[in-house]
Design an enzyme around this catalytic site. Structure first.
Site, PDB file in Angstrom:
ATOM      1  N   LYS A   1       0.693  -1.139   0.085  1.00 49.59           N
ATOM      2  CA  LYS A   1      -0.052   0.116  -0.129  1.00 49.59           C
ATOM      3  C   LYS A   1       0.780   1.103   0.021  1.00 49.59           C
ATOM      4  CE  LYS A   1      -0.244  -0.488   5.162  1.00 49.59           C
ATOM      5  NZ  LYS A   1      -0.988   0.089   5.882  1.00 49.59           N
TER       6      LYS A   1
ATOM      7  N   TYR B   1      16.543  29.871   6.193  1.00 49.00           N
ATOM      8  CA  TYR B   1      15.620  30.641   7.098  1.00 49.00           C
ATOM      9  C   TYR B   1      15.409  30.879   8.601  1.00 49.00           C
ATOM     10  CZ  TYR B   1      12.991  30.865   2.393  1.00 49.00           C
ATOM     11  OH  TYR B   1      12.715  30.994   1.158  1.00 49.00           O
TER      12      TYR B   1
HETATM   13  C1  LIG Z   1      -3.533  -4.722   8.439  1.00 49.21           C
HETATM   14  C2  LIG Z   1      -2.032  -4.568   8.304  1.00 49.21           C
HETATM   15  N1  LIG Z   1      -1.295  -5.700   8.026  1.00 49.21           N
HETATM   16  C3  LIG Z   1       0.211  -5.594   7.983  1.00 49.21           C
HETATM   17  C4  LIG Z   1       0.758  -4.220   7.950  1.00 49.21           C
HETATM   18  C5  LIG Z   1       2.300  -4.125   7.705  1.00 49.21           C
HETATM   19  O1  LIG Z   1       2.776  -3.557   8.848  1.00 49.21           O
HETATM   20  P1  LIG Z   1       4.496  -3.320   8.937  1.00 49.21           P
HETATM   21  O2  LIG Z   1       4.818  -2.372   7.809  1.00 49.21           O
HETATM   22  O3  LIG Z   1       4.593  -2.954  10.027  1.00 49.21           O
HETATM   23  O4  LIG Z   1       5.071  -4.731   8.555  1.00 49.21           O
HETATM   24  C6  LIG Z   1      -0.046  -3.116   8.001  1.00 49.21           C
HETATM   25  C7  LIG Z   1       0.592  -1.872   7.789  1.00 49.21           C
HETATM   26  O5  LIG Z   1       0.014  -0.805   8.351  1.00 49.21           O
HETATM   27  C8  LIG Z   1      -1.564  -3.503   8.206  1.00 49.21           C
HETATM   28  O6  LIG Z   1      -2.289  -2.337   8.431  1.00 49.21           O
END
Ligand SMILES: Cc1ncc(COP(=O)(O)O)c(C=O)c1O
Length: 355
Positions: free
Chosen positions: A34, A251
């Site tokens: 994602k 700045y």
């Molecule tokens: C439901 C879920 N699973 C797995 C993950 C992966 O987590 P990580 O990046 O800490 O491995 C996420 C990330 O936010 C998540 O929302």
């Protein structure tokens, strides 16, 4: 063209996937891609991780992009479908959905689909973000099993403190107690769980940050887990300034030289995704040598101390983070986590994939 770029290493991604498999040898791996693969570029990452067993995303758009790029494995929408139309489209592309509340369950049961859809039924075991409470879980599972539109069902929860001392014991016990009467595949583990809790690998692990070579456990460097940084966030020195004692740079004049100081002006600013709140003293590398930033990060530029780097000049290579400067080190002094910095790399930064 500005000299800034994010270089994404396929071999580091593959190395980190191998580390996941070392920790979870019998589990299937759902690579969490994602947020544009945590800022690394969705399609490049998916191609590099083509040996993963599945990919998890947020939006239907990302899921379809993966299918259209040739991904044939499981693709999961981590927040499920937001409306019936999305559900219909997801089913038609063989995209699996999380089902985390009664609204989504009712929608799944009542929306005619062109073919059955696989569901990940989420339980809220204490994070209090998404999921059915344990008392409602078995009924939700039964409603799914009784519906012909639902294919395989995977049981799922997410841990709030896998990276902290509190750990996962309470949530895991809650989950196991609630699913005692159900026989179905299970998915529990994010990166911190994969690295810290061998007993909680289950059938599907869901690594995100560890695939990108940053640490899921604050205060423990990624190298402790033998992870390799995937992103080299690089730029160049585009000007050099000489400050006399008492002169300032940038700045707000927040940095004032206490001695003769040579300053490198770096083509990277907060509009590229570098954190504006990175303080003077944040690690940065020039021509492979570590030095520190000074002064306030501006939109397109930041400043670093070249006083002890006599060879460094206009055109010198700068690493904002990568192999020499861990992204987690920049995050720590900036009051955030590697996740946020990686995800924030701006669209204007060219991304280059390398083997
Ligand atoms: C439901 C879920 N699973 C797995 C993950 C992966 O987590 P990580 O990046 O800490 O491995 C996420 C990330 O936010 C998540 O929302």
């Amino acid at each position: 063209m500005r000299p800034i770029q994010a270089i994404i290493s396929s071999s580091a991604l593959q190395h980190n996937l191998a580390i996941v498999r070392q920790h979870a040898p019998t589990a299937k791996v759902m690579a969490v891609v994602k947020a544009n693969a945590y800022g690394h570029g969705l399609i490049h990452v998916a191609h590099a991780l083509i040996d993963a067993d599945g990919f998890a995303v947020l939006s239907l758009r990302e899921a379809i992009d993966l299918r259209e790029a040739g991904v044939e494995q499981t693709i999961l929408l981590l927040e499920g479908a937001f409306n019936a139309e999305a559900l219909r489209i997801a089913a038609s592309f063989d995209i699996s959905v999380v089902v985390h509340n009664a609204v989504q369950l009712a929608m799944l049961v009542s929306t005619p689909l062109s073919k059955p859809i696989n569901a990940f039924l989420k339980m809220n075991t204490g994070m209090n973000r998404l999921g059915f409470v344990p008392d409602d879980y078995v009924a939700a599972y039964q409603a799914l099993t009784q519906n012909k539109q639902v294919g395989e069902i995977t049981l799922m929860t997410h841990f709030a403190t896998a990276d902290e001392e509190t750990g996962i014991a309470e949530q895991l016990a809650c989950f196991n107690a609630a699913i005692e009467v159900i026989d179905a595949p299970v998915s529990l583990a994010n990166s911190a769980t994969i690295l810290r809790y061998p007993e909680a690998q289950a059938d599907w692990v869901r690594p995100g940050i560890m695939l990108y070579g940053a640490t899921p456990v604050g205060g423990t460097p990624a190298t402790t887990f033998d992870l390799q940084p995937v992103m080299q966030f690089t730029s160049q020195i585009i000007a050099v300034q000489h400050l006399a004692e008492g002169e300032s740079v940038g700045y707000g004049a927040t940095f004032t030289a206490t001695k003769q100081t040579r300053i490198g002006i770096v083509a990277c600013g907060y509009a590229d995704g570098y954190p504006r709140h990175a303080p003077t003293g944040t690690p940065i590398a020039v021509d492979g040598e570590q030095t520190v930033t000074v002064g306030r990060v501006s939109m397109d530029m930041l400043f670093c101390d070249l006083t002890d780097l006599a060879q460094a000049d206009v055109g010198s290579a700068v690493e904002l983070w990568g192999n020499t400067v861990p992204v987690d080190a920049v995050a720590e002094v900036s009051g955030t986590i590697g996740y946020e910095l990686l995800c924030a790399v701006a669209p204007r930064v060219p991304v280059k994939g390398i083997a």
